[in-house]
Design a protein around this motif. Structure first.
Motif, PDB file in Angstrom:
ATOM      1  N   GLY A   2       0.776  -1.224   0.000  1.00  0.00           N
ATOM      2  CA  GLY A   2       0.000   0.000   0.000  1.00  0.00           C
ATOM      3  C   GLY A   2       0.807   1.273   0.000  1.00  0.00           C
ATOM      4  O   GLY A   2       0.499   2.231  -0.683  1.00  0.00           O
ATOM      5  N   GLY A   3       1.912   1.289   0.787  1.00  0.00           N
ATOM      6  CA  GLY A   3       2.618   2.543   0.967  1.00  0.00           C
ATOM      7  C   GLY A   3       3.418   3.008  -0.215  1.00  0.00           C
ATOM      8  O   GLY A   3       3.839   4.150  -0.274  1.00  0.00           O
ATOM      9  N   ARG A   4       3.654   2.142  -1.216  1.00  0.00           N
ATOM     10  CA  ARG A   4       4.482   2.535  -2.341  1.00  0.00           C
ATOM     11  C   ARG A   4       3.683   3.160  -3.462  1.00  0.00           C
ATOM     12  O   ARG A   4       4.217   3.507  -4.491  1.00  0.00           O
ATOM     13  N   ARG A   5       2.340   3.276  -3.278  1.00  0.00           N
ATOM     14  CA  ARG A   5       1.520   3.802  -4.365  1.00  0.00           C
ATOM     15  C   ARG A   5       1.833   5.273  -4.593  1.00  0.00           C
ATOM     16  O   ARG A   5       1.593   6.106  -3.748  1.00  0.00           O
ATOM     17  N   GLY A   6       2.401   5.574  -5.743  1.00  0.00           N
ATOM     18  CA  GLY A   6       2.665   6.962  -6.098  1.00  0.00           C
ATOM     19  C   GLY A   6       3.940   7.518  -5.512  1.00  0.00           C
ATOM     20  O   GLY A   6       4.274   8.665  -5.734  1.00  0.00           O
ATOM     21  N   SER A   7       4.689   6.761  -4.704  1.00  0.00           N
ATOM     22  CA  SER A   7       5.891   7.291  -4.096  1.00  0.00           C
ATOM     23  C   SER A   7       7.066   7.178  -5.052  1.00  0.00           C
ATOM     24  O   SER A   7       7.067   6.388  -5.987  1.00  0.00           O
ATOM     25  N   ARG A   8       8.107   7.963  -4.807  1.00  0.00           N
ATOM     26  CA  ARG A   8       9.300   7.934  -5.637  1.00  0.00           C
ATOM     27  C   ARG A   8      10.373   7.141  -4.906  1.00  0.00           C
ATOM     28  O   ARG A   8      10.501   7.192  -3.695  1.00  0.00           O
ATOM     29  N   LEU A 284      -8.399 -10.039   0.169  1.00  0.00           N
ATOM     30  CA  LEU A 284      -7.172  -9.403   0.663  1.00  0.00           C
ATOM     31  C   LEU A 284      -7.308  -7.912   0.455  1.00  0.00           C
ATOM     32  O   LEU A 284      -7.443  -7.443  -0.678  1.00  0.00           O
ATOM     33  N   CYS A 285      -7.278  -7.174   1.561  1.00  0.00           N
ATOM     34  CA  CYS A 285      -7.500  -5.730   1.518  1.00  0.00           C
ATOM     35  C   CYS A 285      -6.229  -5.033   1.989  1.00  0.00           C
ATOM     36  O   CYS A 285      -6.133  -4.574   3.135  1.00  0.00           O
ATOM     37  N   ASP A 286      -5.239  -4.977   1.124  1.00  0.00           N
ATOM     38  CA  ASP A 286      -3.964  -4.317   1.421  1.00  0.00           C
ATOM     39  C   ASP A 286      -4.065  -2.889   0.907  1.00  0.00           C
ATOM     40  O   ASP A 286      -3.710  -2.598  -0.228  1.00  0.00           O
ATOM     41  N   VAL A 287      -4.563  -2.002   1.743  1.00  0.00           N
ATOM     42  CA  VAL A 287      -5.016  -0.682   1.297  1.00  0.00           C
ATOM     43  C   VAL A 287      -3.863   0.297   1.075  1.00  0.00           C
ATOM     44  O   VAL A 287      -2.767   0.109   1.610  1.00  0.00           O
ATOM     45  N   PRO A 288      -4.104   1.358   0.293  1.00  0.00           N
ATOM     46  CA  PRO A 288      -3.111   2.439   0.181  1.00  0.00           C
ATOM     47  C   PRO A 288      -2.855   3.040   1.561  1.00  0.00           C
ATOM     48  O   PRO A 288      -3.783   3.205   2.353  1.00  0.00           O
ATOM     49  N   CYS A 289      -1.614   3.348   1.839  1.00  0.00           N
ATOM     50  CA  CYS A 289      -1.272   3.874   3.176  1.00  0.00           C
ATOM     51  C   CYS A 289      -0.085   4.812   3.076  1.00  0.00           C
ATOM     52  O   CYS A 289       0.503   4.999   2.006  1.00  0.00           O
ATOM     53  N   SER A 290       0.282   5.400   4.199  1.00  0.00           N
ATOM     54  CA  SER A 290       1.402   6.347   4.222  1.00  0.00           C
ATOM     55  C   SER A 290       2.730   5.646   4.010  1.00  0.00           C
ATOM     56  O   SER A 290       3.711   6.268   3.586  1.00  0.00           O
ATOM     57  N   GLY A 291       2.818   4.346   4.334  1.00  0.00           N
ATOM     58  CA  GLY A 291       3.970   3.542   3.955  1.00  0.00           C
ATOM     59  C   GLY A 291       5.220   3.735   4.782  1.00  0.00           C
ATOM     60  O   GLY A 291       6.305   3.387   4.324  1.00  0.00           O
ATOM     61  N   ASP A 292       5.092   4.242   6.013  1.00  0.00           N
ATOM     62  CA  ASP A 292       6.323   4.441   6.786  1.00  0.00           C
ATOM     63  C   ASP A 292       6.912   3.124   7.298  1.00  0.00           C
ATOM     64  O   ASP A 292       8.000   3.115   7.867  1.00  0.00           O
ATOM     65  N   CYS A 339       1.320  -1.298   5.181  1.00  0.00           N
ATOM     66  CA  CYS A 339       2.748  -1.232   5.495  1.00  0.00           C
ATOM     67  C   CYS A 339       3.019   0.089   6.220  1.00  0.00           C
ATOM     68  O   CYS A 339       4.033   0.743   5.987  1.00  0.00           O
ATOM     69  N   SER A 340       2.094   0.469   7.075  1.00  0.00           N
ATOM     70  CA  SER A 340       2.221   1.686   7.892  1.00  0.00           C
ATOM     71  C   SER A 340       2.261   1.294   9.354  1.00  0.00           C
ATOM     72  O   SER A 340       1.669   0.288   9.772  1.00  0.00           O
ATOM     73  N   MET A 341       2.932   2.107  10.166  1.00  0.00           N
ATOM     74  CA  MET A 341       2.963   1.885  11.615  1.00  0.00           C
ATOM     75  C   MET A 341       1.940   2.734  12.346  1.00  0.00           C
ATOM     76  O   MET A 341       1.778   2.624  13.556  1.00  0.00           O
ATOM     77  N   ASN A 342       1.226   3.588  11.633  1.00  0.00           N
ATOM     78  CA  ASN A 342       0.337   4.573  12.238  1.00  0.00           C
ATOM     79  C   ASN A 342      -0.966   3.935  12.715  1.00  0.00           C
ATOM     80  O   ASN A 342      -1.707   3.356  11.914  1.00  0.00           O
ATOM     81  N   ASN A 471      14.493  -8.371  11.926  1.00  0.00           N
ATOM     82  CA  ASN A 471      15.252  -7.733  10.844  1.00  0.00           C
ATOM     83  C   ASN A 471      14.429  -7.660   9.560  1.00  0.00           C
ATOM     84  O   ASN A 471      14.824  -8.151   8.497  1.00  0.00           O
ATOM     85  N   THR A 472      13.244  -7.032   9.669  1.00  0.00           N
ATOM     86  CA  THR A 472      12.325  -6.916   8.527  1.00  0.00           C
ATOM     87  C   THR A 472      11.857  -5.477   8.398  1.00  0.00           C
ATOM     88  O   THR A 472      12.354  -4.581   9.086  1.00  0.00           O
ATOM     89  N   GLY A 473      10.880  -5.247   7.522  1.00  0.00           N
ATOM     90  CA  GLY A 473      10.156  -3.993   7.501  1.00  0.00           C
ATOM     91  C   GLY A 473       9.050  -4.046   8.539  1.00  0.00           C
ATOM     92  O   GLY A 473       8.954  -4.991   9.328  1.00  0.00           O
ATOM     93  N   ALA A 474       8.198  -3.016   8.564  1.00  0.00           N
ATOM     94  CA  ALA A 474       7.070  -2.973   9.503  1.00  0.00           C
ATOM     95  C   ALA A 474       5.783  -3.261   8.743  1.00  0.00           C
ATOM     96  O   ALA A 474       5.648  -2.900   7.565  1.00  0.00           O
ATOM     97  N   PHE A 475       4.829  -3.896   9.439  1.00  0.00           N
ATOM     98  CA  PHE A 475       3.565  -4.252   8.800  1.00  0.00           C
ATOM     99  C   PHE A 475       2.479  -4.369   9.857  1.00  0.00           C
ATOM    100  O   PHE A 475       2.757  -4.639  11.029  1.00  0.00           O
ATOM    101  N   PHE A 476       1.238  -4.161   9.414  1.00  0.00           N
ATOM    102  CA  PHE A 476       0.074  -4.343  10.292  1.00  0.00           C
ATOM    103  C   PHE A 476      -0.910  -5.274   9.604  1.00  0.00           C
ATOM    104  O   PHE A 476      -1.173  -5.128   8.392  1.00  0.00           O
TER     105      PHE A 476
END
Length: 848
Positions: A2-8, A284-292, A339-342, A471-476
């Protein structure tokens, strides 16, 4: 994710700035960082810190104060690379064995000798050692021969589709969906496609051997470009059980049909029921998110991050999740993930879903599943940050900020009213409107006197993965189970929504009837005229009517959708009231539709209607072409052809590719036709036949060849144009691409090849001990390639990279077989030959 949508990405920034780094002279004072007048525009590493980030997550209590430093240190380290072995690949066991017994052991030995290399290792929580992780820098790869060999191996297998690169935590959500081979699965926000590929693997891996699964995956994404990326990613899977669509997740079509079509007439088909509404067993609902949660692989997020990013996505995430639940069957399971921690994007969304569903949906406790995956329970209390102010409850929200900050962002979800204004409270509840609710003018002072809200929902059943645990990324991730049809939010809001829908539908019916009557009169007038060109005029009038009726229906659909979204009722209503926005034109009463008989059967039916820029999906029914294919390849009658072939071109003579779809996809396509083609389909099915375009190909008895992607599906049913080659001849074909009939090692095989009809043929690798006359049992482990039988030679129709991969795999197998045979006949060196009795040079083969 979700968090990579539209990001550079960092790579894009590097590309934009690398010219300034390398082309500027070293003596250029303008680039001197110590010169206050310098204009230093060179690319610099991203700053891996943000004071707002620290303040926000410390206040939220995401991790304990004692582990804060470890948490932040891990966020600043590069993310290890992770990948999965495709469990449905023919060579799955070979690849896993190579990783376990070659690369892992070699790197472990180097590490034991004092090297700073870390060995590759399987992810402990991923089933069957199919998920792996590696952590090497580019410099290490360049300097180490084993690493370089591993890197080349990884690139090759990824391009073939035997391996998929995917972030480790991104692999987790599909594992909690509990997918079965007969399930209909919806991936609502699917691009770039890693999870979709994983879902397809699960469906195919657990299906009956040698047959297509009864289930399917429908992968959807809002962005057309991302849909193309999704198609490219999943194409490597070679599946007939996938549909890719392009819709907004919160407005995904319901495709509800009240009729069952059989043999061209409307009947109730009890013998072979088809689906009348597109509902799913798993969502599967992996929604757009801030992606931090992706900071480790996308460090540019550090500089862009702010505490309000999650607030702006909160409502959209709720709408998408509610739509997913409305499309879920009772008894089905949905996984909500970001893929946000918020917590505003995570626990707050899940809490609001549970409140709106009123007991129809429960949060599943999956803490006993995947025990080796370290996860933390969801939060039950959090705060909201708005314009530099901490808000403990909705009562603290300043009046002019109530449009951006909503009650559902807070743990209790309560909409606090002014206790002195009962009439206002009553009116707001009735209208579902909270804009005029009185709020305290000084939110800061009032929040000092309020205790933090704590949710009374079991949000600890959610799971939160943090980077420094493994030793991974963060996910909810939250797992939801639908126990009954969705409950009503409020009777007044529902009445308002249904009333608005009825008004819009009535207005549209009136417009539809008006246009129908007008067109019928014009057509009747034209038919009574004896002037030349009547047929063309009839078609012109009917075509114009189609466009205007479609336009009216489209506008009405949009308005109904807006009403449903505004009232947050995008699911099922009470007592079976459906709130999906079906095509009004498709649902218009029969007496209000244009009578085709009155049009003299001249009016052309609209094929793809409103989906401009997307080729139509049509069932391929040209019996002449189908029969020619059946006859040429001797395809057994048990192979299901009828209704399983589709194309994207309405002109049969210009069809270049024919696609094959599974029974489940076929049912969905038929439903989509019945409801007015509400699904905007960008890709469907498996390419199985492709028209020959070469000069020699056009003179062949059959105009279509079998594609490499579709060969495994149809291979067990082919009885003609098929040959069984020895390992030596099969390997030579892969090496030299074209071999003359007389140059094959097995002369009998060469003669059989010469006797084939001109055109496409299939060459199957037979086991070493068998001759070309022996019967070969075809199954999922059979290795076969498509070839072209020309006038004097046989040529492979396989890409160079596929040939390379097959050669390496065969060489490894032959080496193993040769080693085993050598052990069995130890002491007899003159008999060390291939099992077929032919000496084979494993490094290059016999020259032809």
């Amino acid at each position: 994710m979700g968090g990579r949508r539209g990001s550079r990405t960092q790579r894009k920034h590097f590309k934009e700035s690398r010219e300034n780094v390398w082309k500027r002279p070293k003596t250029d004072s303008s680039s001197d960082p110590n010169n206050p007048n310098s204009n230093n525009t060179a690319w610099q590493p991203f700053a891996t810190q943000n004071p707002s980030f620290d303040e926000y997550y410390k206040e939220q209590g995401l991790v304990s104060p004692e582990e804060w430093d470890a948490f932040m240190d891990m966020l600043r380290k590069p993310l290890p690379a992770a990948f999965r072995i495709n469990s449905t690949s023919q060579f799955c066991d070979d690849i896993r064995s190579l990783l376990e017994n070659d690369f892992m052991k070699s790197l472990q030995a180097e590490a034991n000798e004092g090297s700073d290399l870390e060995p590759i290792k399987p992810l402990p929580w991923y089933p069957d050692n199919l998920g792996w992780q590696s952590n090497f820098s580019r410099m290490q790869i360049r300097k180490n021969q084993t690493l370089e060999r591993f890197h080349e191996f990884l690139k090759l297998e990824t391009e073939i589709g035997n391996i998929s690169r995917q972030e480790a935590v991104s692999m987790v959500p599909p594992l909690f969906l509990d997918v079965h081979p007969d399930h209909f699965v919806l991936d609502m926000c699917a691009a770039p496609g890693s999870k979709t590929f994983q879902l397809l693997e699960i469906i195919h891996h657990s299906a009956k051997e040698g047959s297509l699964p009864d289930g399917m995956v429908l992968a959807n994404d809002l962005d057309v470009q991302r849909c193309n990326l999704l198609i490219h990613q999943t194409k490597r899977m070679c599946t007939a059980n996938l549909i890719v669509t392009n819709h907004e997740g919160q407005h995904f079509p319901g495709c509800r049909s009240h009729k069952n079509i059989s043999n061209g007439s409307e009947t109730t088909n009890k013998l072979e029921p088809s689906i009348n509404q597109l509902l799913f067993d798993r969502v599967l609902c992996d929604v757009p998110c801030s992606g931090d949660g992706t900071l480790r692989k996308a460090p540019d997020i550090w500089r862009k991050w702010n505490g309000g990013m999650g607030n702006g996505l909160h409502c959209l995430q709720i709408h998408i999740a509610m739509r997913g639940l409305s499309l879920l069957k009772v008894g089905g399971r949905m996984v909500y993930s970001t893929c946000s921690m918020n917590p505003v994007e995570n626990e707050a969304v899940v809490a609001e879903i549970l409140r709106r569903c009123g007991g129809s949906v429960e949060l599943v406790d999956v803490s006993n599943q995947l025990p080796q995956l370290i996860r933390r329970p969801g939060l039950r209390k959090w705060k909201v940050r708005d314009k530099g102010v901490w808000l403990a409850s909705y009562q603290d929200v300043r009046k002019f900020r109530r449009n951006g900050i909503v009650p559902s962002m807070f743990p209790s979800g309560r909409n606090y009213m002014d206790p002195t204004d009962n009439s206002q409270k009553s009116e707001n509840v009735e209208n579902g409107n909270s804009e005029d609710v009185a709020q305290p003018d000084d939110p800061v002072s009032s929040s000092d006197n309020l205790e933090e809200e704590v949710s009374d929902l079991p949000l600890e059943r959610c799971m939160r993965i943090v980077p420094h645990d493994q030793n991974t990324g963060a996910f909810f991730i939250a797992v939801l189970h639908k126990v009954s049809p969705l409950a009503v939010l409020a009777a007044a809001i529902l009445d308002k929504s249904v009333s608005a829908q009825q008004n819009l539908s009535t207005k549209n019916d009136e417009l539809h009837e008006k246009w129908s009557d007008q067109v019928t009169e014009e057509i009747n007038g034209l038919e009574s005229s004896s002037a030349d060109g009547t047929d063309e005029k009839v078609e012109e009038v009917a075509s114009e009517a189609d466009g205007k009726i479609s336009e009216v229906a489209s506008e009405a659909d949009e308005k109904i959708s807006e009403v449903a979204l505004e009232t947050n009722l995008v699911g099922d209503g009470p007592d079976g009231v459906a709130l999906e926005t079906n095509s009004v034109a498709a649902q218009a009463p029969a007496d209000k539709k244009i009578d085709s008989a009155k049009a003299g059967e001249k009016r052309k039916l609209q094929i793809q209607g409103k989906w401009r820029g997307v080729d139509p999906v049509l069932f391929f029914k040209d019996e002449a072409i189908i029969n020619s294919i059946k006859t040429f390849y001797g395809i057994d009658e048990s192979f299901p052809f009828s209704g399983h072939l589709v194309c994207r071109n309405s002109e049969t003579n210009h069809v270049k590719r024919i696609y094959y779809v599974s029974k489940s996809v076929k049912d969905v396509l038929e439903l989509n036709f019945r409801v007015g083609q509400q699904l905007k389909i960008t890709s469907v099915g498996l390419k199985i036949f492709e028209r020959q375009s070469s000069k020699e190909g056009t003179s062949a008895p059959c105009a279509f060849r079998i594609s490499s992607e579709g060969l495994p599906v149809i291979l067990p049913y082919i009885t003609k144009q098929i040959l069984y080659a020895s390992p030596a001849d099969f390997k030579h074909l892969l090496q030299y691409k074209t071999i003359k009939f007389a140059d094959f090692v097995d002369a009998e095989f060469g003669q059989k090849a010469a006797n084939l009809m001109l055109g496409c043929c299939v060459i199957v690798l037979r086991e070493g001990g068998k001759t070309s006359s022996d019967f070969v049992q075809l199954d999922t482990s059979t290795i076969a390639i498509g070839c072209w039988k020309g006038r004097a030679s046989v040529s492979v129709m396989v890409t160079a990279i596929d040939c390379q991969e097959l050669l390496e795999r065969l060489s490894a197998r032959m080496e193993t077989e040769k080693g085993t045979l050598a052990q069995e006949i130890s002491g007899e060196p003159d008999e060390k030959q291939d099992m077929s009795g032919e000496n084979i040079n494993l490094n290059g083969g016999t020259q032809c």
